[in-house]
Design a protein around this motif. Sequence first.
Motif, PDB file in Angstrom:
ATOM      1  N   LEU A 189       1.153  58.540  27.121  1.00  0.00           N
ATOM      2  CA  LEU A 189       0.290  57.811  28.051  1.00  0.00           C
ATOM      3  C   LEU A 189       0.793  57.925  29.484  1.00  0.00           C
ATOM      4  N   VAL A 190       2.111  57.921  29.652  1.00  0.00           N
ATOM      5  CA  VAL A 190       2.664  57.960  31.003  1.00  0.00           C
ATOM      6  C   VAL A 190       2.585  59.372  31.586  1.00  0.00           C
ATOM      7  N   ALA A 191       3.109  60.357  30.812  1.00  0.00           N
ATOM      8  CA  ALA A 191       3.063  61.768  31.216  1.00  0.00           C
ATOM      9  C   ALA A 191       3.544  61.966  32.654  1.00  0.00           C
ATOM     10  N   HIS A 192       4.736  61.456  32.919  1.00  0.00           N
ATOM     11  CA  HIS A 192       5.323  61.548  34.253  1.00  0.00           C
ATOM     12  C   HIS A 192       6.508  62.511  34.210  1.00  0.00           C
ATOM     13  N   ARG A 193       6.943  62.984  35.370  1.00  0.00           N
ATOM     14  CA  ARG A 193       8.083  63.890  35.437  1.00  0.00           C
ATOM     15  C   ARG A 193       9.335  63.280  34.829  1.00  0.00           C
ATOM     16  N   LEU A 194       9.483  61.957  34.986  1.00  0.00           N
ATOM     17  CA  LEU A 194      10.643  61.272  34.415  1.00  0.00           C
ATOM     18  C   LEU A 194      10.403  60.804  32.985  1.00  0.00           C
TER      19      LEU A 194
END
Length: 227
Positions: free
Chosen positions: A2-7
């Motif tokens: 759901l987040v799918a962020h670089r971190l």
Amino acid sequence: MLVAHRLFPTPVVVFGELYDLAAHGSLIADVTKTLGRAVLAFFAAMTMGVVIGGALGRFAWADGLFGNWILIGLNIPAIVVAITCYIWLGLTEFALILAVVINKTPLVAVNMREGVRALDHGLAELAKVYRVGFWRRVNKFIIPQLMPYVLTAARTGLSLIWKIVLVFEVLGSDGGVGFRIGIFFQHFDMKGILAYTLAFMAVVILIEYGVMRPLEHRVLGWRPARN
């Protein structure tokens, strides 16, 4: 997902990075180097710990003289031992492995000391009555009683050695999983960190189920199964 962020990379991204690192060869080389260090430290710590623990369990005067040193060795922070060895010996392979051995030998020694203390002396007397030879007594009576303690020390020591080798590699080494994770940390590369972590977890699980479990079943198969 759901987040799918670089971190917070998704599992798909992490597995893709794992494949790329393995294809380029850096992952396999680093894992192999770390495993080699861990294996050397493991066998050295097991050998020294078995000898020291056996002596402490067998001779009360030795335990009285050196028992407190074992306690101190168990509680000295691993990071202190690593930094000390690096300062004295430099950022060398020998310093890294020596630091791991110093940290893990007391744990093995404590397990073996308790195992020797728990030996059934009635079996020893029975063997003497029936005039069983020394080496046959060792093979048939002593070793089977000590093997549960040896395997416990091996499994516990192995699980800790993996972690400590990685930390020491971050502090100073010319390669390995910990060294590479330290580089990824400097670049905030979470997908690289997680990819290396997955690879190392896979190796540890493979050793547990491919080596330790079959060895335990073979060595301790004589014991009755628990309900």
